[in-house]
Design an enzyme around this catalytic site. Sequence first.
Site, PDB file in Angstrom:
ATOM      1  N   ASP A  20       4.473   0.216  11.994  1.00 32.66           N
ATOM      2  CA  ASP A  20       3.259  -0.465  11.503  1.00 32.66           C
ATOM      3  C   ASP A  20       3.226  -1.953  11.882  1.00 32.66           C
ATOM      4  OD1 ASP A  20       2.376   1.869   9.648  1.00 32.66           O
ATOM      5  OD2 ASP A  20       4.468   1.493   9.191  1.00 32.66           O
ATOM      6  N   VAL A  28       7.970   6.518  16.611  1.00 29.51           N
ATOM      7  CA  VAL A  28       7.662   7.170  15.324  1.00 29.51           C
ATOM      8  C   VAL A  28       6.402   8.032  15.435  1.00 29.51           C
ATOM      9  CG1 VAL A  28       7.195   6.811  12.864  1.00 29.51           C
ATOM     10  CG2 VAL A  28       8.794   5.307  14.070  1.00 29.51           C
ATOM     11  N   CYS A  69      -4.696   7.726   9.189  1.00 26.80           N
ATOM     12  CA  CYS A  69      -5.061   7.227  10.509  1.00 26.80           C
ATOM     13  C   CYS A  69      -4.754   8.230  11.606  1.00 26.80           C
ATOM     14  CB  CYS A  69      -4.299   5.938  10.783  1.00 26.80           C
ATOM     15  SG  CYS A  69      -4.839   4.602   9.721  1.00 26.80           S
ATOM     16  N   ARG A 128      -3.652  10.215   2.915  1.00 28.33           N
ATOM     17  CA  ARG A 128      -2.548  11.183   3.044  1.00 28.33           C
ATOM     18  C   ARG A 128      -1.834  11.402   1.706  1.00 28.33           C
ATOM     19  NH1 ARG A 128      -2.095  12.882   7.554  1.00 28.33           N
ATOM     20  NH2 ARG A 128      -0.128  13.934   7.267  1.00 28.33           N
ATOM     21  N   LYS A 168       0.841  -1.209   0.000  1.00 27.50           N
ATOM     22  CA  LYS A 168       0.000   0.000   0.000  1.00 27.50           C
ATOM     23  C   LYS A 168       0.876   1.258   0.000  1.00 27.50           C
ATOM     24  CE  LYS A 168      -2.424   2.457   3.729  1.00 27.50           C
ATOM     25  NZ  LYS A 168      -1.241   3.027   4.382  1.00 27.50           N
ATOM     26  N   ASN A 169       1.926   1.246   0.828  1.00 26.58           N
ATOM     27  CA  ASN A 169       2.715   2.468   0.993  1.00 26.58           C
ATOM     28  C   ASN A 169       3.760   2.672  -0.097  1.00 26.58           C
ATOM     29  OD1 ASN A 169       1.132   3.030   3.136  1.00 26.58           O
ATOM     30  ND2 ASN A 169       2.627   2.404   4.693  1.00 26.58           N
TER      31      ASN A 169
HETATM   32  N1  EPU Z   1       6.316  14.433  10.567  1.00 27.00           N
HETATM   33  C1  EPU Z   1       6.381  15.760  10.888  1.00 27.00           C
HETATM   34  N2  EPU Z   1       6.219  16.705   9.881  1.00 27.00           N
HETATM   35  C2  EPU Z   1       5.997  16.329   8.592  1.00 27.00           C
HETATM   36  C3  EPU Z   1       5.942  14.955   8.268  1.00 27.00           C
HETATM   37  C4  EPU Z   1       6.103  14.028   9.278  1.00 27.00           C
HETATM   38  O1  EPU Z   1       6.579  16.118  12.053  1.00 27.00           O
HETATM   39  O2  EPU Z   1       5.853  17.223   7.732  1.00 27.00           O
HETATM   40  C5  EPU Z   1       6.449  13.424  11.650  1.00 27.00           C
HETATM   41  C6  EPU Z   1       5.135  12.648  11.837  1.00 27.00           C
HETATM   42  O3  EPU Z   1       4.237  13.342  12.651  1.00 27.00           O
HETATM   43  C7  EPU Z   1       5.617  11.339  12.452  1.00 27.00           C
HETATM   44  C8  EPU Z   1       6.995  11.159  11.819  1.00 27.00           C
HETATM   45  O4  EPU Z   1       7.384  12.429  11.267  1.00 27.00           O
HETATM   46  O5  EPU Z   1       5.752  11.470  13.846  1.00 27.00           O
HETATM   47  C9  EPU Z   1       7.052  10.124  10.731  1.00 27.00           C
HETATM   48  O6  EPU Z   1       6.071  10.401   9.747  1.00 27.00           O
HETATM   49  P1  EPU Z   1       6.291  10.030   8.215  1.00 27.00           P
HETATM   50  O7  EPU Z   1       6.264  11.277   7.419  1.00 27.00           O
HETATM   51  O8  EPU Z   1       7.492   9.142   8.108  1.00 27.00           O
HETATM   52  O9  EPU Z   1       5.007   9.165   7.926  1.00 27.00           O
HETATM   53  P2  EPU Z   1       4.048   9.244   6.654  1.00 27.00           P
HETATM   54  O10 EPU Z   1       4.818   9.408   5.417  1.00 27.00           O
HETATM   55  O11 EPU Z   1       2.907  10.155   6.950  1.00 27.00           O
HETATM   56  C10 EPU Z   1       4.175   6.694   6.090  1.00 27.00           C
HETATM   57  C11 EPU Z   1       3.169   5.577   5.998  1.00 27.00           C
HETATM   58  C12 EPU Z   1       2.723   5.172   7.388  1.00 27.00           C
HETATM   59  C13 EPU Z   1       3.950   4.727   8.166  1.00 27.00           C
HETATM   60  C14 EPU Z   1       5.004   5.838   8.195  1.00 27.00           C
HETATM   61  C15 EPU Z   1       6.284   5.431   8.877  1.00 27.00           C
HETATM   62  C16 EPU Z   1       2.104   6.059   3.922  1.00 27.00           C
HETATM   63  C17 EPU Z   1       0.881   6.495   3.202  1.00 27.00           C
HETATM   64  N3  EPU Z   1       2.027   6.027   5.238  1.00 27.00           N
HETATM   65  O12 EPU Z   1       3.476   7.762   6.705  1.00 27.00           O
HETATM   66  O13 EPU Z   1       1.850   4.072   7.227  1.00 27.00           O
HETATM   67  O14 EPU Z   1       3.565   4.398   9.483  1.00 27.00           O
HETATM   68  O15 EPU Z   1       5.304   6.261   6.853  1.00 27.00           O
HETATM   69  O16 EPU Z   1       6.859   4.335   8.243  1.00 27.00           O
HETATM   70  O17 EPU Z   1       3.116   5.718   3.319  1.00 27.00           O
HETATM   71  C18 EPU Z   1      -0.001   2.719   7.651  1.00 27.00           C
HETATM   72  O18 EPU Z   1       0.248   2.150   6.579  1.00 27.00           O
HETATM   73  O19 EPU Z   1      -0.886   2.304   8.465  1.00 27.00           O
HETATM   74  C19 EPU Z   1       0.728   3.929   7.997  1.00 27.00           C
HETATM   75  C20 EPU Z   1       0.339   4.761   8.967  1.00 27.00           C
END
Ligand code: EPU
Length: 438
Positions: free
Chosen positions: A311, A333, A121, A97, A23-24
């Site tokens: 995850d 995280v 989420c 997202r 998915k990601n």
């Molecule tokens: N963060 C910030 N500012 C930003 C972006 C992120 O402070 O502008 C913080 C977040 O709040 C968090 C941390 O950085 O505490 C990590 O967030 P990240 O940006 O890595 O996560 P994401 O890209 O929003 C993706 C996956 C998530 C997965 C995380 C970590 C997708 C669509 N989602 O999220 O997947 O947990 O990376 O590996 O790719 C899931 O599949 O259930 C899921 C939540």
Amino acid sequence: MNDLLYVNGGNPLNGNITVRGAKNFVSKAMVASLLGETPSTLRNVPQIRDVTVVSGLLELHGVTVDGDDKAGTLDLDPSNVIAAHVADIDAHAGSSRIPILFCGPLLHRLGEANIPDLGGCAIGDRPINYHLDILRQFGAVVEKRSGGIHLSAPKRLQGTKVHLPYPSVGATEQLLLTAVLSEGLTELSGAAIEPEIMDLIAVLQKMGSIISVDTDRTIRIEGVDKLHGYNHWAMGDRIEAASWASAALVTGGDVTVNGASQSEMMTFLNTFRKVGGEFEVHDWDIRFWHPGGELKSIVLETDVHPGFMTDWQQPLVVALTQATGLSIVHETVYENRFGFTDALNQMGAHIQLYRECLGGSPCRFGQRNFKHSAVISGPTPLQAADIEVPDLRGGFSHLIAALGAKGRSTVRGISLIDRGYENFQEKLVALGADVERG
Ligand code: EPU
């Protein structure tokens, strides 16, 4: 149809299931197709709601999306990219997202982008400050509007030097999708290097990009003037694979996951073994099973790659309720990823949450008001309950708990799980679970 599943727990899950593309990764590769001047083909695509949402957004922007669900093939033709109506875009508010990753490609193709308010989420605050800072550094103008954001590029975006204060997956992808067609060099230090990001880099390289990744989390991109389409087989979903592995452990079962790959799951496999689970790696699948006897408690910390994925945490915590002794899990995280444990406690688990960083090194949530460490005391037999799915991974964890519990549970809000687990009900039935949609 009511959005609930009745689960008669207590049957070990036994048999074979298949996981398709991650998915990601798949959702990001779909966005990348916008950057090409010719069509792309993505293979091994799962039928999950995030794919439907991104397809819809691409179509609004003039991309022709043709899919063969059974074969898992998606043909994406971006020859006629157009600006979508803001009202149509905003209809996607709160669905995912991924829309934030449309910024760079749309700025390159159209000079402007409208992005709806994001969903995803509720596992933390999930700000987008890194994304917007990065886009501004490339030269984009970012304005908040009601229902979303508007971005414009007065001229071609310019390569830049960025340092991420935290290796964010989404922000790293934002930078990649923006830098490849920007003028000149871009350097990102402090980048995330998750396998899904490496697969996205592989896609971008197939499209004509020049990207290098150093061992110190620095990524360098030499911008090019144009890109073409790609043909790519998506990497398997290592989160789904680990979820089924945890389900096998909790139910005392034996599950072979086709499409699971050892190299992307090494850290999970080590932990699975330490807890007392057994696995066997084959060329195209991994078999996971409970060998009988006691499971063992562990101390675990989630982290960015190559650490233990956040995850993977929620499904494994259910298994830890069945382990002998005290387990400690430190979530580093997301600040708020233990909400799902309320339902587990309701079912008989003993899980206590703490604000302190327990069992590992201090993290950025330590001095703040977040209950981000869990102490799990086991083994505790689980009893059936009436529970509500809180988020995607937490929801699958509730399902696992219900499968391992004595009696008939009602799991509500089950459609949330369709966002990221393809045909999970069919797979449960194939593994011998006694479930019925309400
Ligand atoms: N963060 C910030 N500012 C930003 C972006 C992120 O402070 O502008 C913080 C977040 O709040 C968090 C941390 O950085 O505490 C990590 O967030 P990240 O940006 O890595 O996560 P994401 O890209 O929003 C993706 C996956 C998530 C997965 C995380 C970590 C997708 C669509 N989602 O999220 O997947 O947990 O990376 O590996 O790719 C899931 O599949 O259930 C899921 C939540």
